[in-house]
Design a protein around this motif. Sequence first.
Motif, mmCIF file in Angstrom:
data_model
loop_
_atom_site.group_PDB
_atom_site.id
_atom_site.type_symbol
_atom_site.label_atom_id
_atom_site.label_comp_id
_atom_site.label_asym_id
_atom_site.label_seq_id
_atom_site.Cartn_x
_atom_site.Cartn_y
_atom_site.Cartn_z
ATOM 1 N N LEU A 1 -5.947 -11.944 1.979
ATOM 2 C CA LEU A 1 -5.033 -10.919 2.487
ATOM 3 C C LEU A 1 -5.404 -10.485 3.900
ATOM 4 O O LEU A 1 -4.559 -9.963 4.631
ATOM 5 C CB LEU A 1 -5.028 -9.707 1.554
ATOM 6 C CG LEU A 1 -4.493 -9.943 0.142
ATOM 7 C CD1 LEU A 1 -4.345 -8.621 -0.588
ATOM 8 C CD2 LEU A 1 -3.176 -10.693 0.153
ATOM 9 N N LEU A 2 -6.636 -10.722 4.296
ATOM 10 C CA LEU A 2 -7.079 -10.373 5.656
ATOM 11 C C LEU A 2 -6.955 -11.547 6.619
ATOM 12 O O LEU A 2 -7.450 -11.477 7.749
ATOM 13 C CB LEU A 2 -8.530 -9.877 5.614
ATOM 14 C CG LEU A 2 -8.745 -8.514 4.947
ATOM 15 C CD1 LEU A 2 -10.228 -8.275 4.692
ATOM 16 C CD2 LEU A 2 -8.174 -7.401 5.815
ATOM 17 N N ASP A 3 -6.293 -12.616 6.187
ATOM 18 C CA ASP A 3 -6.333 -13.871 6.944
ATOM 19 C C ASP A 3 -5.168 -14.081 7.900
ATOM 20 O O ASP A 3 -5.024 -15.152 8.460
ATOM 21 C CB ASP A 3 -6.407 -15.064 5.982
ATOM 22 C CG ASP A 3 -6.745 -16.355 6.712
ATOM 23 O OD1 ASP A 3 -7.530 -16.296 7.664
ATOM 24 O OD2 ASP A 3 -6.212 -17.422 6.332
ATOM 25 N N VAL B 1 -5.284 -2.938 7.118
ATOM 26 C CA VAL B 1 -5.791 -1.812 6.328
ATOM 27 C C VAL B 1 -4.703 -1.291 5.396
ATOM 28 O O VAL B 1 -4.960 -0.996 4.220
ATOM 29 C CB VAL B 1 -6.303 -0.697 7.262
ATOM 30 C CG1 VAL B 1 -6.632 0.563 6.472
ATOM 31 C CG2 VAL B 1 -7.527 -1.184 8.028
ATOM 32 N N GLU B 2 -3.484 -1.189 5.891
ATOM 33 C CA GLU B 2 -2.380 -0.752 5.039
ATOM 34 C C GLU B 2 -2.223 -1.684 3.848
ATOM 35 O O GLU B 2 -2.003 -1.240 2.705
ATOM 36 C CB GLU B 2 -1.077 -0.701 5.837
ATOM 37 C CG GLU B 2 0.123 -0.261 5.001
ATOM 38 C CD GLU B 2 1.435 -0.360 5.748
ATOM 39 O OE1 GLU B 2 2.475 -0.150 5.101
ATOM 40 O OE2 GLU B 2 1.420 -0.656 6.965
ATOM 41 N N LEU B 3 -2.354 -2.989 4.086
ATOM 42 C CA LEU B 3 -2.219 -3.970 3.013
ATOM 43 C C LEU B 3 -3.316 -3.783 1.962
ATOM 44 O O LEU B 3 -3.047 -3.821 0.751
ATOM 45 C CB LEU B 3 -2.270 -5.383 3.598
ATOM 46 C CG LEU B 3 -1.859 -6.536 2.683
ATOM 47 C CD1 LEU B 3 -0.415 -6.389 2.234
ATOM 48 C CD2 LEU B 3 -2.051 -7.871 3.408
ATOM 49 N N LEU B 4 -4.548 -3.560 2.403
ATOM 50 C CA LEU B 4 -5.645 -3.352 1.461
ATOM 51 C C LEU B 4 -5.428 -2.090 0.619
ATOM 52 O O LEU B 4 -5.679 -2.086 -0.590
ATOM 53 C CB LEU B 4 -6.974 -3.261 2.206
ATOM 54 C CG LEU B 4 -7.467 -4.527 2.902
ATOM 55 C CD1 LEU B 4 -8.808 -4.266 3.584
ATOM 56 C CD2 LEU B 4 -7.591 -5.689 1.917
ATOM 57 N N ARG B 5 -4.965 -1.043 1.258
ATOM 58 C CA ARG B 5 -4.757 0.208 0.526
ATOM 59 C C ARG B 5 -3.598 0.069 -0.467
ATOM 60 O O ARG B 5 -3.654 0.608 -1.590
ATOM 61 C CB ARG B 5 -4.520 1.353 1.501
ATOM 62 C CG ARG B 5 -5.772 1.647 2.360
ATOM 63 C CD ARG B 5 -5.502 2.672 3.443
ATOM 64 N NE ARG B 5 -5.272 3.987 2.891
ATOM 65 C CZ ARG B 5 -6.233 4.892 2.672
ATOM 66 N NH1 ARG B 5 -7.482 4.607 2.949
ATOM 67 N NH2 ARG B 5 -5.937 6.070 2.177
ATOM 68 N N ARG B 6 -2.573 -0.658 -0.078
ATOM 69 C CA ARG B 6 -1.467 -0.918 -1.003
ATOM 70 C C ARG B 6 -1.942 -1.786 -2.164
ATOM 71 O O ARG B 6 -1.500 -1.619 -3.308
ATOM 72 C CB ARG B 6 -0.303 -1.574 -0.263
ATOM 73 C CG ARG B 6 0.407 -0.641 0.718
ATOM 74 C CD ARG B 6 1.357 -1.408 1.630
ATOM 75 N NE ARG B 6 2.523 -1.888 0.915
ATOM 76 C CZ ARG B 6 3.741 -1.347 0.989
ATOM 77 N NH1 ARG B 6 3.924 -0.249 1.726
ATOM 78 N NH2 ARG B 6 4.742 -1.854 0.339
#
Length: 417
Positions: A118-120, A199-204
Amino acid sequence: MTIPAQEGIPSREDVAAAALLRTSTAVRERSRQLLDRARAGDSPWFTVHDDALGSAADVVVETTRERYPDGAIPFHSRWRHFEAGGVDRLGSLRDALPPEGSPDRSRALIDVVLVSVLLDAGAGAEWSYREESTGLVLTRSEGLGVASWEAFTGGLFSGDAARPLRVDAAGLRAVTVEKLGVVFQVSPVNPLTGLEGRVELLRRLGDALADQPAVFGPDGRPGGLFDHLTSDGRDAVTASEILGAVLNHLGPIWPSDNEIGSVPLGDCWPHRAVAGPGLTAGWVPFHKLSQWLTYSLLEPFRWAGVEVTGIDELTGLPEYRNGGLLLDTGVLALRDEDWAGVEWEVGDQIVVEWRALTVALLDELAGLVRDRLGADAAAMPLACVLEGGTWAAGRVLAAQLRNGLPPLSIRSTGTVF
């Protein structure tokens, strides 16, 4: 008759349409529609030059032989980036992780690879990462992979300080732009594209994991996918089942405005030339990061003794290295060369079409590559063609022609490219 949805509850028609678009079959079929259209000369953006496919295959074969001279080509997955610089990072954690073959170990490996994928999304040309333990300076996907590995081993994604080698909902919800920026060594002179979006993606993701304890357990761990897919003692799964679980249970994390009714579609984009039944008409799904994640989950399942079948049901990945290979070898050509100097949005028709043509042409290119290497699809599935392969060849050509930049410029949000 269409049954109207109650407020906040999607209609059955909306849910069914989204489900159809959450399949690799839909990705492949709709991409093929746009390739057929372009071959007929009806694309306003691209022309297709089939006589260049052979030379493109030659480039891929040459790259594959250089990278894997013994012919032992692994799957295209995030695990290759964890091995950047020839360092056995997984081996270095052997004693710290749960025992090999245990469900706890499988959960931990799925934890790290899922959050890393997801961080890629693209890092940008100016960012790099220096690994303290080796002194290696890494960029782009390898840099992101090693940086996310270091973040995992440092406990950034765990809500339990006593158990750092895990990812859970509490840890993900606590990630901030400042925290991720520090771990990824972001600064004014080392900017990372789309940091806030990541960061938004990780929190979601943290929210989605916490909201589904039946799948991800009481702590909300990505590794719960292993238990979910191997319940009742199953020792075999299909690649489509893994992808389906990723899309169905993690679909809400994607910060996209693309929806049917109130059902989020994620990496699925409108294109007026694409046909389909009912509410699916005009939509082209790609699910690039979800398919990249599925490719990256193949090994943790196999390491656990679970057979994964139907790998070639997944598609090629519609990103700028594979797509760049096709433009740089002349298989695709822009109708107006000036478009190469424009910065496009992910949802622009030219980008949607480029990605669709990439998916469809990778299937054809894979057959030519196998023929030249004397391999069949069983011995060399698409996952190995990509790794050998198309992605690496696209990167080599980009380095030779544009200092690593893609042939089309796309504004990154940190969540697609």
